[in-house]
Motif scaffolding. Sequence first.
Motif, PDB file in Angstrom:
ATOM      1  N   ARG A  79       0.756  -1.229   0.068  1.00  0.00           N
ATOM      2  CA  ARG A  79       0.117   0.115   0.075  1.00  0.00           C
ATOM      3  C   ARG A  79       0.812   1.370  -0.034  1.00  0.00           C
ATOM      4  O   ARG A  79       0.148   2.303   0.198  1.00  0.00           O
ATOM      5  CB  ARG A  79      -1.078   0.052   1.247  1.00  0.00           C
ATOM      6  N   ASP A  81       3.020   2.602   1.958  1.00  0.00           N
ATOM      7  CA  ASP A  81       3.110   3.302   3.193  1.00  0.00           C
ATOM      8  C   ASP A  81       4.378   3.580   3.948  1.00  0.00           C
ATOM      9  O   ASP A  81       4.752   2.578   4.641  1.00  0.00           O
ATOM     10  CB  ASP A  81       2.083   2.530   4.204  1.00  0.00           C
ATOM     11  N   TYR A  82       5.214   4.467   3.262  1.00  0.00           N
ATOM     12  CA  TYR A  82       6.788   4.398   3.594  1.00  0.00           C
ATOM     13  C   TYR A  82       6.805   5.645   4.794  1.00  0.00           C
ATOM     14  O   TYR A  82       6.303   6.815   4.706  1.00  0.00           O
ATOM     15  CB  TYR A  82       7.487   4.845   2.451  1.00  0.00           C
ATOM     16  N   HIS A  83       7.761   5.235   5.643  1.00  0.00           N
ATOM     17  CA  HIS A  83       8.147   6.285   6.608  1.00  0.00           C
ATOM     18  C   HIS A  83       9.450   6.164   6.966  1.00  0.00           C
ATOM     19  O   HIS A  83      10.172   5.194   6.849  1.00  0.00           O
ATOM     20  CB  HIS A  83       7.449   5.948   7.951  1.00  0.00           C
ATOM     21  N   GLN A  86      11.301   3.199   9.092  1.00  0.00           N
ATOM     22  CA  GLN A  86      11.494   2.173   8.140  1.00  0.00           C
ATOM     23  C   GLN A  86      12.781   1.936   7.712  1.00  0.00           C
ATOM     24  O   GLN A  86      13.634   0.798   8.133  1.00  0.00           O
ATOM     25  CB  GLN A  86      10.443   1.741   7.389  1.00  0.00           C
ATOM     26  N   ALA A 207       5.232   5.572  -4.957  1.00  0.00           N
ATOM     27  CA  ALA A 207       4.717   5.663  -3.654  1.00  0.00           C
ATOM     28  C   ALA A 207       5.666   6.527  -2.804  1.00  0.00           C
ATOM     29  O   ALA A 207       5.280   7.221  -1.746  1.00  0.00           O
ATOM     30  CB  ALA A 207       3.998   4.489  -3.031  1.00  0.00           C
ATOM     31  N   ASP A 210       5.424  10.266  -2.432  1.00  0.00           N
ATOM     32  CA  ASP A 210       4.207  10.830  -1.449  1.00  0.00           C
ATOM     33  C   ASP A 210       4.763  11.304   0.001  1.00  0.00           C
ATOM     34  O   ASP A 210       5.473  12.363   0.270  1.00  0.00           O
ATOM     35  CB  ASP A 210       2.979   9.967  -1.436  1.00  0.00           C
ATOM     36  N   GLY A 211       4.378  10.304   0.721  1.00  0.00           N
ATOM     37  CA  GLY A 211       4.317  10.419   2.202  1.00  0.00           C
ATOM     38  C   GLY A 211       5.674  10.843   2.490  1.00  0.00           C
ATOM     39  O   GLY A 211       6.244  11.620   3.542  1.00  0.00           O
ATOM     40  N   GLU A 215       7.488  13.957   4.570  1.00  0.00           N
ATOM     41  CA  GLU A 215       8.124  13.868   6.142  1.00  0.00           C
ATOM     42  C   GLU A 215       9.578  14.418   6.170  1.00  0.00           C
ATOM     43  O   GLU A 215       9.779  14.626   7.337  1.00  0.00           O
ATOM     44  CB  GLU A 215       7.805  12.185   6.281  1.00  0.00           C
TER      45      GLU A 215
END
Length: 304
Positions: A79, A81-83, A86, A207, A210-211, A215
């Motif tokens: 999905r 959802d990378y941060h 991680q 993806a 995006d975040g 961030e």
Amino acid sequence: MVAEPTTALSTPVRVTGLDGILLAGERWEGERRPALLFAHGFGQTRHAWAGSARALAAQGFSALTFDARGHGESERVPRGDYHMEQFVSDLLAVASVATPEGGPRPVVVGASMGGLLALVAAGEAEGPCPFSALVLVDITPRWETRGVERILGFMRAHPNGFASYDEAASAIEAYLPQRRERKTEDQLKPLLRQGGDGRLRWHWDPALLDGLVEESERYQPRLFAAAARVQVPVLLLSGARSDVVSSHTVEEFLRLVPHARHVSLADATHMVAGDANDAFTREIAAFMQTLQATPPKHYDDVTR
């Protein structure tokens, strides 16, 4: 984004990162320790280090290169959802296998994103630093926004990919006009994936744009705090023609980490290892030699 292919000097490595994500890597064997652990920049792969890893292995230095999650042959996050956390955790996981059990902690060579991750991991360690030294490649806790926007602009420029390797080579040629050689199909294959529609797209997960990018801006206070806590030897290698690192950001970093040494490579932009690989590799080898003795408390700023 430009890379050289690996050779028979390396062997495949697979490391399990956070949440079971598998990370693809290459081990370059050598007798000398500590080992080098190379962490690439945003949108790159382990192949960006192949020229240096090959040359350093020939000098006896052991090295490990790997693809960050969502890049190259490493697995992508479901999905998208990378941060940042991680990636820091993954770096520590790879560091744990970079040297034999009981051996000295690795020296991390981190370019751009890889360098920021190394700063966080080193500066926030609750116990001993997980690395014996840091080499930061054209990155400081504060960066020039215009340079980063140029990089992201290129990464966003081809959402539908390319019809051929030649078309991709032309795009890279326009983006990196300082490079003398046009990339061949063999050099481009590790950087591109062919989709079901037959078109070639960059190896990284879209993806990531995006975040994770948003961030990164919020991480700057944390990066400053982490840098101020780093006690191990530090070498900052910057490109004199970089638009991501400037004299102002370098001066600020050296005030935060007064024992760090700074070397500016005259012929390099932000893509230091690709623009001036021979000079870059020489500086890494020289720095590794200094680690055999007690590091001085302060290094002078150097331009080469």
